[in-house]
Motif scaffolding. Structure first.
Motif, PDB file in Angstrom:
ATOM      1  N   HIS A  73      16.925  23.037  63.731  1.00 34.11           N
ATOM      2  CA  HIS A  73      16.599  23.302  65.208  1.00 34.11           C
ATOM      3  C   HIS A  73      17.137  22.233  66.068  1.00 34.11           C
ATOM      4  O   HIS A  73      16.632  21.485  67.128  1.00 34.11           O
ATOM      5  CB  HIS A  73      14.882  23.067  65.529  1.00 34.11           C
ATOM      6  CG  HIS A  73      14.605  24.630  65.100  1.00 34.11           C
ATOM      7  ND1 HIS A  73      14.384  25.611  65.768  1.00 34.11           N
ATOM      8  CD2 HIS A  73      13.699  24.841  63.922  1.00 34.11           C
ATOM      9  CE1 HIS A  73      13.977  26.570  65.090  1.00 34.11           C
ATOM     10  NE2 HIS A  73      13.530  26.254  63.941  1.00 34.11           N
ATOM     11  N   ASP A 131      15.867  24.016  70.278  1.00 33.90           N
ATOM     12  CA  ASP A 131      14.893  25.214  70.353  1.00 33.90           C
ATOM     13  C   ASP A 131      13.529  24.513  70.465  1.00 33.90           C
ATOM     14  O   ASP A 131      12.339  25.323  70.849  1.00 33.90           O
ATOM     15  CB  ASP A 131      14.791  26.020  69.014  1.00 33.90           C
ATOM     16  CG  ASP A 131      15.837  26.646  68.876  1.00 33.90           C
ATOM     17  OD1 ASP A 131      16.673  27.114  69.911  1.00 33.90           O
ATOM     18  OD2 ASP A 131      16.187  27.153  67.715  1.00 33.90           O
ATOM     19  N   LEU A 132      13.380  23.153  70.666  1.00 34.56           N
ATOM     20  CA  LEU A 132      11.882  22.752  70.680  1.00 34.56           C
ATOM     21  C   LEU A 132      12.029  21.700  72.075  1.00 34.56           C
ATOM     22  O   LEU A 132      12.525  21.062  72.537  1.00 34.56           O
ATOM     23  CB  LEU A 132      11.605  21.719  69.804  1.00 34.56           C
ATOM     24  CG  LEU A 132      11.852  22.237  68.276  1.00 34.56           C
ATOM     25  CD1 LEU A 132      11.663  21.268  67.042  1.00 34.56           C
ATOM     26  CD2 LEU A 132      10.917  23.268  67.999  1.00 34.56           C
ATOM     27  N   THR A 156       6.773  19.049  71.378  1.00 36.15           N
ATOM     28  CA  THR A 156       6.768  19.577  70.328  1.00 36.15           C
ATOM     29  C   THR A 156       7.780  18.779  69.176  1.00 36.15           C
ATOM     30  O   THR A 156       7.440  18.483  67.864  1.00 36.15           O
ATOM     31  CB  THR A 156       7.276  21.003  70.206  1.00 36.15           C
ATOM     32  OG1 THR A 156       6.633  21.961  70.984  1.00 36.15           O
ATOM     33  CG2 THR A 156       7.501  21.619  68.618  1.00 36.15           C
ATOM     34  N   TRP A 157       8.860  18.436  69.799  1.00 39.60           N
ATOM     35  CA  TRP A 157       9.857  17.456  68.915  1.00 39.60           C
ATOM     36  C   TRP A 157       9.022  16.232  68.620  1.00 39.60           C
ATOM     37  O   TRP A 157       9.218  15.725  67.490  1.00 39.60           O
ATOM     38  CB  TRP A 157      10.951  17.245  69.958  1.00 39.60           C
ATOM     39  CG  TRP A 157      12.128  16.606  69.129  1.00 39.60           C
ATOM     40  CD1 TRP A 157      12.623  15.390  69.313  1.00 39.60           C
ATOM     41  CD2 TRP A 157      12.737  17.077  68.160  1.00 39.60           C
ATOM     42  NE1 TRP A 157      13.435  14.935  68.339  1.00 39.60           N
ATOM     43  CE2 TRP A 157      13.771  16.109  67.826  1.00 39.60           C
ATOM     44  CE3 TRP A 157      12.872  18.460  67.380  1.00 39.60           C
ATOM     45  CZ2 TRP A 157      14.750  16.252  66.592  1.00 39.60           C
ATOM     46  CZ3 TRP A 157      13.693  18.475  66.263  1.00 39.60           C
ATOM     47  CH2 TRP A 157      14.628  17.710  65.863  1.00 39.60           C
TER      48      TRP A 157
END
Length: 96
Positions: free
Chosen positions: A50, A59-60, A64-65
Motif C-alpha cells: 500500500h 491507499d491509507l 490509518t497509516w
C-alpha cells in the motif's frame, strides 16, 4: 485501581498508568517471539503493498497509516523483549 479481564487479556488502570497483560497458556517466550515476528512480517508486507516502498501511503489515510506504524513498532518491541528474555534465561524458558 480499576481492573477488567476478558478472554485472557487484563487491563489495569491506576491514575495515569495503564497496564495491559495477556495470559498465553502453553506458550513460552521463544514461541511468542516467533508469533510476533511473523505478525510483524505480515504487517510490513501489507504496508509495502500500500505504498510504503515509496513512502507515499496511497491507499491509507494518515490516521490509518500512523496506526499501522504504531502497531509495527509495538510488535517489534514485543519481539525484542521476548527474544532478550530467551537470550538471558536460555532453555529454562522452553515449554515441556
Amino acid at each position: 485501581m480499576y481492573s477488567h479481564s476478558h478472554h485472557g487479556i487484563t487491563a489495569e488502570h491506576n491514575g495515569a498508568d495503564m497496564l495491559v497483560t495477556a495470559y498465553s497458556p502453553g506458550e513460552n517466550p521463544l514461541s511468542l517471539a516467533v508469533q510476533r515476528a511473523a505478525q510483524l512480517h505480515g504487517l510490513l508486507l501489507m504496508a509495502s503493498d500500500h505504498g510504503a516502498a515509496s513512502l507515499d501511503p496511497v491507499d491509507l489515510d494518515q490516521g490509518t497509516w500512523e496506526g499501522l506504524l504504531s502497531l509495527a513498532a509495538r510488535l517489534a518491541h514485543e519481539t525484542q523483549v521476548l527474544s532478550e528474555l530467551v537470550a538471558l534465561h536460555g532453555q529454562g524458558l522452553q515449554a515441556d
